[in-house]
Design an enzyme around this catalytic site. Sequence first.
Site, PDB file in Angstrom:
ATOM      1  N   ARG A  49       0.829  -1.203   0.000  1.00 56.27           N
ATOM      2  CA  ARG A  49       0.000   0.000   0.000  1.00 56.27           C
ATOM      3  C   ARG A  49       0.868   1.259   0.000  1.00 56.27           C
ATOM      4  NH1 ARG A  49      -3.810  -1.574   5.013  1.00 56.27           N
ATOM      5  NH2 ARG A  49      -1.777  -2.337   5.715  1.00 56.27           N
ATOM      6  N   ASP A  51       0.920   5.658   0.376  1.00 58.10           N
ATOM      7  CA  ASP A  51       0.220   6.767   1.026  1.00 58.10           C
ATOM      8  C   ASP A  51      -0.253   7.802   0.015  1.00 58.10           C
ATOM      9  OD1 ASP A  51       0.682   5.698   3.536  1.00 58.10           O
ATOM     10  OD2 ASP A  51       2.571   6.793   3.807  1.00 58.10           O
ATOM     11  N   ARG A 196      10.237   7.580   4.055  1.00 62.39           N
ATOM     12  CA  ARG A 196      10.191   9.033   4.230  1.00 62.39           C
ATOM     13  C   ARG A 196      10.930   9.457   5.493  1.00 62.39           C
ATOM     14  NH1 ARG A 196       4.006  10.422   3.753  1.00 62.39           N
ATOM     15  NH2 ARG A 196       4.796  12.493   4.303  1.00 62.39           N
TER      16      ARG A 196
END
Length: 260
Positions: A49, A51, A196
Amino acid sequence: MRWALGVSYAGQAYEGWQSQASGKTVQDKLEAALGLLAQERVSTICAGRTDAGVHGLMQVVHFDTARAREATAWVRGTNAHLPGDIAVQWACPVPDQFHARGSAIARRYAYVLLESPVRPSVERGRTGWAFRPLDEAAMLAAAQLVLGEHDFTSFRAAQCQAKSPVKTLHRVDIHRRGAYWRFEFEANAFLHHMIRNLMGCLLVVGRGDQPASWMAEVLAARDRKVAAPTFSPDGLYFLGPRYEDHWGLPDRTAAYDWLP
């Protein structure tokens, strides 16, 4: 019958991959398009998945359907019902034992970053931005300190749902082409916001605000509060999963080489 699809998408307009009540996700758009082609409700399972704002060069999904279609029909027919920023790249029939997420042996991401005193314009949403010069040697040294199997709690989002923070980071490559940097990461799996958060710390080192050895300190602390802030999603691309050869699935799409 079970099918696997390779899907690419630009993430700016979507609330991430996973289906939401708003319907403004990549999964929602893909399943709606597949449903129109199959003339039945289609549910997909993805390899990883992403974001909101994160892009996919080769997201892999699988789905089951009773509808008989050729591979080219699943590609062209589905694309005819998709918005222009999402496209099925390939379709392959797979055995029922194949699982887009469970069969993956690794996952790959790239982060594209513009180093410039001026913010991005035409690349807005497609690249991260650093307005201070970066030291490649320092960032490479810092990256070496997080390779291997570790508890990555310091790089894990508070809302992460992974059962364990222990992951194996196989590879971090960093290179520059003109004003653009490409950071490439490969691991058995990633935690929510892990890349990130790694990027935020690498850039702290690259700017000279911390020495490369600081990365090891952050990792050992197992405390999200000691790491750098989560970096922008704009330049993050899911390059795709890796599978064992016997599944016969593509390893990448042409867009892999389009990134700097």
